[in-house]
Design a protein around this motif. Sequence first.
Motif, PDB file in Angstrom:
ATOM      1  N   ILE A   1       8.464   2.362   5.144  1.00  0.00           N
ATOM      2  CA  ILE A   1       9.075   3.660   4.416  1.00  0.00           C
ATOM      3  C   ILE A   1      10.410   3.779   4.464  1.00  0.00           C
ATOM      4  O   ILE A   1      11.091   4.231   3.426  1.00  0.00           O
ATOM      5  N   LEU A   2      11.185   3.438   5.421  1.00  0.00           N
ATOM      6  CA  LEU A   2      12.706   3.592   5.668  1.00  0.00           C
ATOM      7  C   LEU A   2      13.439   2.773   4.178  1.00  0.00           C
ATOM      8  O   LEU A   2      14.116   3.159   3.735  1.00  0.00           O
ATOM      9  N   ILE A   3      12.924   1.610   4.250  1.00  0.00           N
ATOM     10  CA  ILE A   3      13.517   0.651   3.086  1.00  0.00           C
ATOM     11  C   ILE A   3      13.072   1.049   1.520  1.00  0.00           C
ATOM     12  O   ILE A   3      13.914   1.211   0.918  1.00  0.00           O
TER      13      ILE A   3
ATOM     14  N   TYR B   1      12.208  12.641   1.735  1.00  0.00           N
ATOM     15  CA  TYR B   1      11.331  11.312   1.543  1.00  0.00           C
ATOM     16  C   TYR B   1      11.232  10.894   3.459  1.00  0.00           C
ATOM     17  O   TYR B   1      10.310  10.425   3.741  1.00  0.00           O
ATOM     18  N   ALA B   2      12.477  11.130   4.166  1.00  0.00           N
ATOM     19  CA  ALA B   2      12.446  10.745   5.468  1.00  0.00           C
ATOM     20  C   ALA B   2      11.261  11.613   6.347  1.00  0.00           C
ATOM     21  O   ALA B   2      10.518  11.013   6.896  1.00  0.00           O
ATOM     22  N   LEU B   3      11.475  12.871   5.846  1.00  0.00           N
ATOM     23  CA  LEU B   3      10.605  13.697   6.675  1.00  0.00           C
ATOM     24  C   LEU B   3       9.124  13.455   6.530  1.00  0.00           C
ATOM     25  O   LEU B   3       8.326  13.358   7.174  1.00  0.00           O
ATOM     26  N   SER B   4       8.972  13.153   5.030  1.00  0.00           N
ATOM     27  CA  SER B   4       7.600  12.976   4.704  1.00  0.00           C
ATOM     28  C   SER B   4       6.988  11.760   5.227  1.00  0.00           C
ATOM     29  O   SER B   4       5.880  11.410   5.815  1.00  0.00           O
ATOM     30  N   GLY B   5       7.970  10.603   5.273  1.00  0.00           N
ATOM     31  CA  GLY B   5       7.586   9.546   5.799  1.00  0.00           C
ATOM     32  C   GLY B   5       7.333   9.461   7.276  1.00  0.00           C
ATOM     33  O   GLY B   5       6.509   8.639   7.820  1.00  0.00           O
ATOM     34  N   VAL B   6       7.897  10.436   8.217  1.00  0.00           N
ATOM     35  CA  VAL B   6       7.662  10.635   9.680  1.00  0.00           C
ATOM     36  C   VAL B   6       6.113  10.830   9.564  1.00  0.00           C
ATOM     37  O   VAL B   6       5.563  10.703  10.479  1.00  0.00           O
ATOM     38  N   LEU B   7       5.709  11.901   8.723  1.00  0.00           N
ATOM     39  CA  LEU B   7       4.370  12.478   8.927  1.00  0.00           C
ATOM     40  C   LEU B   7       3.358  11.325   8.746  1.00  0.00           C
ATOM     41  O   LEU B   7       2.323  11.130   9.508  1.00  0.00           O
ATOM     42  N   ILE B   8       3.620  10.318   7.560  1.00  0.00           N
ATOM     43  CA  ILE B   8       2.906   9.192   7.383  1.00  0.00           C
ATOM     44  C   ILE B   8       2.917   8.226   8.656  1.00  0.00           C
ATOM     45  O   ILE B   8       1.755   7.596   8.958  1.00  0.00           O
TER      46      ILE B   8
ATOM     47  N   GLY C   1       0.777  -1.311   0.069  1.00  0.00           N
ATOM     48  CA  GLY C   1       0.082   0.040  -0.106  1.00  0.00           C
ATOM     49  C   GLY C   1       0.707   1.144  -0.034  1.00  0.00           C
ATOM     50  O   GLY C   1       0.336   2.404  -0.496  1.00  0.00           O
ATOM     51  N   VAL C   2       1.991   1.221   0.692  1.00  0.00           N
ATOM     52  CA  VAL C   2       2.828   2.378   0.475  1.00  0.00           C
ATOM     53  C   VAL C   2       3.841   2.750  -0.735  1.00  0.00           C
ATOM     54  O   VAL C   2       4.360   3.720  -0.881  1.00  0.00           O
ATOM     55  N   ILE C   3       3.601   1.585  -1.388  1.00  0.00           N
ATOM     56  CA  ILE C   3       4.572   1.923  -2.733  1.00  0.00           C
ATOM     57  C   ILE C   3       3.621   2.168  -4.204  1.00  0.00           C
ATOM     58  O   ILE C   3       2.964   0.980  -4.418  1.00  0.00           O
TER      59      ILE C   3
ATOM     60  N   ALA D   1       0.531  -1.059  11.157  1.00  0.00           N
ATOM     61  CA  ALA D   1       0.865   0.239  11.770  1.00  0.00           C
ATOM     62  C   ALA D   1       2.352   0.016  12.216  1.00  0.00           C
ATOM     63  O   ALA D   1       3.188   0.820  12.178  1.00  0.00           O
ATOM     64  N   ASN D   2       2.718  -1.129  12.865  1.00  0.00           N
ATOM     65  CA  ASN D   2       3.907  -1.335  13.166  1.00  0.00           C
ATOM     66  C   ASN D   2       5.240  -1.505  12.143  1.00  0.00           C
ATOM     67  O   ASN D   2       6.145  -1.068  12.255  1.00  0.00           O
ATOM     68  N   SER D   3       4.657  -2.015  10.972  1.00  0.00           N
ATOM     69  CA  SER D   3       5.398  -2.446   9.881  1.00  0.00           C
ATOM     70  C   SER D   3       5.856  -1.129   8.852  1.00  0.00           C
ATOM     71  O   SER D   3       6.616  -1.093   8.093  1.00  0.00           O
TER      72      SER D   3
END
Length: 472
Positions: free
Chosen positions: A240-242, A48-55, A23-25, A233-235
């Motif tokens: 996002i990191l990978i 991308y890291a900052l956007s990922g934190v928000l998500i 779903g995230v890709i 939620a946990n994954s």
Amino acid sequence: MSASPGLSKALSQRQLRMIAIGGVIGAGLFVGSGVVMGDTGPASFITYALSGVLIIMVMRMLAEMAVANPSTGSFADYSRDALGHWAGFSVGWLYWYFWVIVVGFEAIAGAKIVQYWIDIPLWLCALIFMVLMTATNLFSVKSYGEFEFWFAGIKVAAIVVFIGIGACFVLGLWPSKSADFSNLWSQGGFMPLGVGAITVGIVTVIFSMVGPEIATIAAAESSDPEKAVSRAANSVIWRILIFYVLSVFLLVTIVPWNNEDLAASPFVAAFNEMGIPYADDIMNAVVLTAVLSCLNSGMYTASRMLFVLAARNEAPERLMRLTPRGVPAYAILFSSIVGFLCVIAAAFSEKTIFAFLLNSSGAIILFVYILIAISQIVLRYRNRDGELRMKMWLFPALSILTTLAMLAILVQMAFDAELRWQLVLSLLSWGVVLGLFFLNQRFNKRHKIDADAAEAKARALIATPSTSEPLN
């Protein structure tokens, strides 16, 4: 149809795990990331890291509410409980509108990819994709889940393969290649366009990450929704990191950020740089898979949100009718028709009507995410003494900071000449939805439809396994 039908509980944990991972890709990673790199520079992976934190924060807040009360129309339900019927109506219809526009957009995107191999009219190819995905969703929720399992698997496999060979290339484990990270600073520096470019890029990047919340909707059609939501939620953190941060870091390390080929397809540019043959064909096939996956999920998500709205007398009642397999057929068909109208607009009026539709949905997902965040804050304070099996980190500080960060993105859109029109039209779309809400309230009052009774009926529909008779 029987008195107490309900959605089918046919999604397996295997399917839900892949729906959550895939779903995230989206196609935005495979194509749109090149534009972000060109506008930001080597530091684009920080964007991308900052956007990922928000998500991640939004997903955690949503998961807290979803684990406590799994629901197919989760976003709308939680906003309705926290802020009132206007908020639930707004979230439901705005989210539906966002995804039917995405369905039309992805069908056209997929047709353009097919034209790379076959000379076929754009509208015809898009129509074929729409019919196939509609049929997949109409057959059963299990067929949707199985389709998404394999297509999401292809997306994940492609990224994993790229990360593996890309890491070998930059670390000097590639034939006739030594370790080289010079592209991170040799083309004008690490931040050639300034620090501000990193935050500006967040506006674009966050929209490419939309999708992980679909797992919380799909979880309600599984036998163990609490477990599925918790895993999703946990994954989302490592996903996002990978899939985003690491892959974009490798892209800007392999290919100079100002390379003209990045805009067309950054992954093709990287594969060409590494000397891998048939890169164009390979990545076009992967992007087509990502597009069809997004189209499939968009159809599913839009139909389920429409089903919930109908169950609450906020959409025509016929839209909540189910097939014997527990599928909301009319909601799927209605969403499909609207999606196909978007395809027609894109095929014959791309720069006017279709551009208007895209712009009018540009900021909608941020409106939805902000209402999710506010709802979590309100419900957490309201149920202070309740036991929660999953909690938002560092509440209320992180919840408030996340909400303020998303509001800041909207403010940034207002000051950006290219994005300002999207914000204005999206606000207009919300205004139209609020107008429809008041008209719906008057209609329900005139016909003496009790809101609380509709709420109880809707919860029964979502919670009860399917026992419906054939549609009539």
